[in-house]
Design an enzyme around this catalytic site. Sequence first.
Site, PDB file in Angstrom:
ATOM      1  N   VAL A  15      96.536  -2.525 -12.098  1.00 28.19           N
ATOM      2  CA  VAL A  15      97.053  -3.242 -10.925  1.00 28.19           C
ATOM      3  C   VAL A  15      98.179  -4.207 -11.285  1.00 28.19           C
ATOM      4  O   VAL A  15      98.924  -4.650 -10.406  1.00 28.19           O
ATOM      5  CB  VAL A  15      95.924  -4.006 -10.198  1.00 28.19           C
ATOM      6  CG1 VAL A  15      94.971  -3.033  -9.527  1.00 28.19           C
ATOM      7  CG2 VAL A  15      95.185  -4.938 -11.137  1.00 28.19           C
TER       8      VAL A  15
ATOM      9  N   LYS B 283      92.209 -17.480  -8.436  1.00 25.17           N
ATOM     10  CA  LYS B 283      91.626 -17.171  -7.131  1.00 25.17           C
ATOM     11  C   LYS B 283      92.056 -18.197  -6.077  1.00 25.17           C
ATOM     12  O   LYS B 283      92.226 -17.854  -4.900  1.00 25.17           O
ATOM     13  CB  LYS B 283      90.104 -17.115  -7.226  1.00 25.17           C
ATOM     14  CG  LYS B 283      89.561 -15.937  -8.019  1.00 25.17           C
ATOM     15  CD  LYS B 283      89.853 -14.608  -7.323  1.00 25.17           C
ATOM     16  CE  LYS B 283      89.114 -13.459  -7.989  1.00 25.17           C
ATOM     17  NZ  LYS B 283      89.366 -12.159  -7.324  1.00 25.17           N
TER      18      LYS B 283
ATOM     19  N   ASN C 256      90.184  -6.042  -5.081  1.00 22.76           N
ATOM     20  CA  ASN C 256      88.927  -6.406  -5.726  1.00 22.76           C
ATOM     21  C   ASN C 256      89.029  -6.473  -7.250  1.00 22.76           C
ATOM     22  O   ASN C 256      88.209  -7.129  -7.891  1.00 22.76           O
ATOM     23  CB  ASN C 256      87.847  -5.388  -5.345  1.00 22.76           C
ATOM     24  CG  ASN C 256      86.632  -5.479  -6.233  1.00 22.76           C
ATOM     25  OD1 ASN C 256      85.812  -6.380  -6.098  1.00 22.76           O
ATOM     26  ND2 ASN C 256      86.505  -4.553  -7.183  1.00 22.76           N
TER      27      ASN C 256
ATOM     28  N   ALA D 168      87.512  -0.159  -8.500  1.00 26.66           N
ATOM     29  CA  ALA D 168      86.365   0.392  -7.768  1.00 26.66           C
ATOM     30  C   ALA D 168      85.487   1.310  -8.602  1.00 26.66           C
ATOM     31  O   ALA D 168      84.663   2.034  -8.048  1.00 26.66           O
ATOM     32  CB  ALA D 168      86.860   1.142  -6.533  1.00 26.66           C
TER      33      ALA D 168
ATOM     34  N   TYR E 275      90.156 -18.490 -14.170  1.00 29.53           N
ATOM     35  CA  TYR E 275      89.720 -17.590 -13.103  1.00 29.53           C
ATOM     36  C   TYR E 275      89.795 -18.273 -11.740  1.00 29.53           C
ATOM     37  O   TYR E 275      90.348 -17.726 -10.775  1.00 29.53           O
ATOM     38  CB  TYR E 275      88.293 -17.131 -13.402  1.00 29.53           C
ATOM     39  CG  TYR E 275      87.621 -16.364 -12.290  1.00 29.53           C
ATOM     40  CD1 TYR E 275      87.902 -15.016 -12.073  1.00 29.53           C
ATOM     41  CD2 TYR E 275      86.690 -16.987 -11.456  1.00 29.53           C
ATOM     42  CE1 TYR E 275      87.287 -14.307 -11.053  1.00 29.53           C
ATOM     43  CE2 TYR E 275      86.065 -16.278 -10.440  1.00 29.53           C
ATOM     44  CZ  TYR E 275      86.363 -14.951 -10.244  1.00 29.53           C
ATOM     45  OH  TYR E 275      85.748 -14.251  -9.231  1.00 29.53           O
TER      46      TYR E 275
END
Length: 255
Positions: A64, A165, A90, A13, A161
């Site tokens: 993360v 996802k 995110n 963020a 990527y």
Amino acid sequence: MLLENRVALVTGASRGIGAAIAVELAAAGAAVGVNYRAGQDAAEQVVREITERGGRAIALQADVRDGDALRAATDNLAGEFGGLDILVNNALHNYRFDPVNNKSFPNMEWADFQDQIDGTVKAAYNSCQAALPHFHARGGGRIINILTNLITFPVVQYHSYTTAKSAMLGFSRNLAAELGPAGVTVNMIAGGLIMTTAASEPTTPDVQEIVRGSTPLRRLGTPSDMAAAVLAFSSDLLGFASGQYVAIDGGLTMP
């Protein structure tokens, strides 16, 4: 206010979409944990923007991919503000949308795929594991996972990527099915080409124009478009929606 007395953690963020989400949730009344990996100054600037507007926020450093670090950051946030109600996955690990220098499949190695899987699926696994005890203590929660419309419309083949996802889509739906009885919703927001972020900056003008011209609303997305969708899923406005995949791309894809 839509999110009064709620607490949110937004991973990645410190800039771009994540920063916009953090600011939007804070403006709606939530106390926000602004997670970052390396951009401390940028994260603290997001916190200042929120607090100067009368909101509540703290910066939380954690990679993360590191479960222990993310758990400690999540516990710190919950301790500071009394709990946790919203988790927004995110964070984007080490990726730039560069249609010119993008690797074709024959030139890729499995390590390219593993890097994105760790930065996406493992990251969400870590954050959800860290958040669930706090959700259970509150009697429910909201998980919003940021995906991509490239899953359904691979206009440029960003193999690693998009594969990661796509795996998040299955992860999210399974999680929604299991956690529903505990009052936890899990939904997915698929962004299109969002301009301009650090990741999308290399996107060439010709590719931008192709996407813009193919989009029914005839414009590219902005971080604010994504933030508004996250706010809706974070609130009670869409409290009866779970396991849903919504494209925020001006109608370019209609999944």
